[in-house]
Design an enzyme around this catalytic site. Structure first.
Site, mmCIF file in Angstrom:
data_model
loop_
_atom_site.group_PDB
_atom_site.id
_atom_site.type_symbol
_atom_site.label_atom_id
_atom_site.label_comp_id
_atom_site.label_asym_id
_atom_site.label_seq_id
_atom_site.Cartn_x
_atom_site.Cartn_y
_atom_site.Cartn_z
ATOM 1 N N ALA A 39 0.870 -1.187 0.000
ATOM 2 C CA ALA A 39 0.000 0.000 0.000
ATOM 3 C C ALA A 39 0.907 1.237 0.000
ATOM 4 C CB ALA A 39 -0.958 -0.005 1.191
ATOM 5 N N HIS A 41 3.033 4.600 -0.570
ATOM 6 C CA HIS A 41 2.727 6.034 -0.754
ATOM 7 C C HIS A 41 4.058 6.775 -0.961
ATOM 8 C CE1 HIS A 41 4.020 6.282 3.410
ATOM 9 N NE2 HIS A 41 3.049 5.448 3.770
ATOM 10 N N HIS A 44 7.065 5.886 1.234
ATOM 11 C CA HIS A 44 7.820 4.688 0.837
ATOM 12 C C HIS A 44 8.709 5.005 -0.369
ATOM 13 C CE1 HIS A 44 4.178 2.515 2.587
ATOM 14 N NE2 HIS A 44 5.173 2.014 3.269
ATOM 15 N N GLN A 68 3.131 -9.462 13.373
ATOM 16 C CA GLN A 68 3.273 -8.186 14.063
ATOM 17 C C GLN A 68 1.920 -7.514 14.340
ATOM 18 O OE1 GLN A 68 5.687 -6.490 10.687
ATOM 19 N NE2 GLN A 68 4.672 -4.587 11.267
ATOM 20 N N GLY A 155 11.255 4.615 7.585
ATOM 21 C CA GLY A 155 10.691 5.937 7.857
ATOM 22 C C GLY A 155 10.626 6.176 9.359
ATOM 23 N N ASP A 158 7.571 5.570 12.214
ATOM 24 C CA ASP A 158 7.662 4.459 13.165
ATOM 25 C C ASP A 158 9.016 4.569 13.862
ATOM 26 O OD1 ASP A 158 5.187 2.868 12.425
ATOM 27 O OD2 ASP A 158 6.136 3.133 10.482
ATOM 28 N N SER A 193 0.559 7.397 5.703
ATOM 29 C CA SER A 193 0.474 6.034 6.239
ATOM 30 C C SER A 193 -0.425 5.227 5.316
ATOM 31 C CB SER A 193 -0.157 6.086 7.631
ATOM 32 O OG SER A 193 -0.611 4.805 8.011
ATOM 33 N N SER A 194 -0.092 3.942 5.178
ATOM 34 C CA SER A 194 -0.930 3.080 4.345
ATOM 35 C C SER A 194 -2.347 3.020 4.912
ATOM 36 C CB SER A 194 -0.347 1.674 4.311
ATOM 37 O OG SER A 194 0.983 1.740 3.892
HETATM 38 O O1 PAF Z 1 7.104 -0.608 8.799
HETATM 39 C C1 PAF Z 1 6.641 -1.589 8.179
HETATM 40 O O2 PAF Z 1 6.041 -1.450 7.115
HETATM 41 C C2 PAF Z 1 6.815 -2.972 8.789
HETATM 42 O O3 PAF Z 1 6.731 -2.926 10.169
HETATM 43 C C3 PAF Z 1 8.083 -3.682 8.322
HETATM 44 C C4 PAF Z 1 9.334 -2.959 8.774
HETATM 45 C C5 PAF Z 1 8.086 -3.810 6.802
HETATM 46 C C6 PAF Z 1 8.135 -5.105 8.906
HETATM 47 O O4 PAF Z 1 7.022 -5.851 8.535
#
Ligand code: PAF
Length: 288
Positions: A39, A41, A44, A68, A155, A158, A193-194
């Site tokens: 997803a 943007h 990314h 996660q 990024g 996070d 953000s996605s």
């Molecule tokens: O930030 C993310 O998109 C995810 O937490 C990552 C680092 C790709 C791990 O799944």
């Protein structure tokens, strides 16, 4: 990178990925890596552009990592836009797109390993998303061992994740440099953000308040105590029924802990998590 072919290589198997990357590594090429959950943007894409500037080959992974997610509904509803992601990456000249299946990344069982990130994992997101950083650690370690990048890009939206990945690399002595890159924002300040695509129109209209409050908190930092500032932020969110504040925390960038006293030599950051309906948004800002 692949001068005789303009097309990005799309692979889903670890063996295919290794077969592509091994000769490049042997030939001395620098490999840059951008792990994502898709997803995509502009945020990314800025990581990919940075990786292209600094490396010979750029690998992007798109994998919605089940271990996660502490909330199954969030996992099921996580936006999946592979065709659009692929088109965007092809357009900016990404070299390799790795899109593994869950079975490819978790051949035995779909569960996270347990990590000790020296306490970083228990702060902020760790308090509200049980097991989240074990899941992130598991997948990022596996991806690093597979891609063996020279440098990987994350990024700073996070920020806690970025710090934890730096810790992961240090603890396991992984030969990869971890670079944190600035937060990308919409023109109204909302951090990209996605998850933003899942906001209702009303919640999308309300969401820029998050960054506005962070900017005001930054101005007030040093004038008010941390406690007063936190109370002030909580009061502001009580006035907005569409946004539900989960936490606002001021923390030392190194330890991610809230200090008892402000030290002039330390760097501080304000972190926030807010529910806009059932969409959870996070953001942060450097304070000094
Ligand atoms: O930030 C993310 O998109 C995810 O937490 C990552 C680092 C790709 C791990 O799944």
């Amino acid at each position: 990178m692949f001068s005789n072919e303009l097309v990005m290589k799309l692979v889903s198997k670890k063996s295919e990925l290794k077969a592509i990357l091994e000769p490049l590594r042997v030939a001395g090429k620098q490999i840059g890596f951008v792990p994502t959950m898709g997803a995509l943007h502009q945020g990314h894409l800025s990581l990919v552009t940075r990786a292209q500037k600094k490396n010979d080959v750029v690998v992007v992974s798109v994998f919605v990592n089940p271990t996660q997610f502490d909330n199954q509904e969030d996992l099921v509803k996580y936006p999946k836009t592979l065709a659009a992601d692929q088109a965007m990456l092809e357009q900016i000249g990404c070299d390799v797109l790795f899109v593994p299946t869950v079975a490819e990344m978790y051949p035995e069982q779909v569960s996270a390993e347990s990590f000790d990130f020296d306490g970083l994992e228990f702060e902020m997101e760790g308090k509200f998303r049980t097991g989240h950083f074990d899941g992130v650690g598991t997948v990022v370690k596996r991806l690093f061992e597979l891609v063996e990048p020279h440098t990987a890009y994350f990024g700073k939206k996070d920020f806690q994740q970025y710090k934890i990945i730096k810790k992961l690399v240090k603890k396991y002595d992984l030969p990869v440099k971890v670079k944190g890159r600035p937060i990308f924002r919409e023109s109204d300040g909302l951090a990209m953000s996605s998850r933003n695509t899942r906001l209702t129109e009303a919640h999308r209209d309300a969401a820029p308040m998050i960054f506005k409050i962070l900017k005001k908190a930054k101005k007030k930092f040093g004038q008010k105590s941390i406690e007063e500032l936190t109370q002030w932020v909580e009061k502001q969110f009580k006035k907005e029924p569409l946004l539900d504040l989960e936490y606002f925390t001021i923390a030392d960038e190194k330890t991610l802990k809230t200090p008892n006293e402000i030290s002039p030599s330390a760097k501080y950051r304000a972190f926030i998590a807010v529910f806009a309906g059932d969409i959870r948004l996070i953001d942060n800002i450097g304070l000094n």
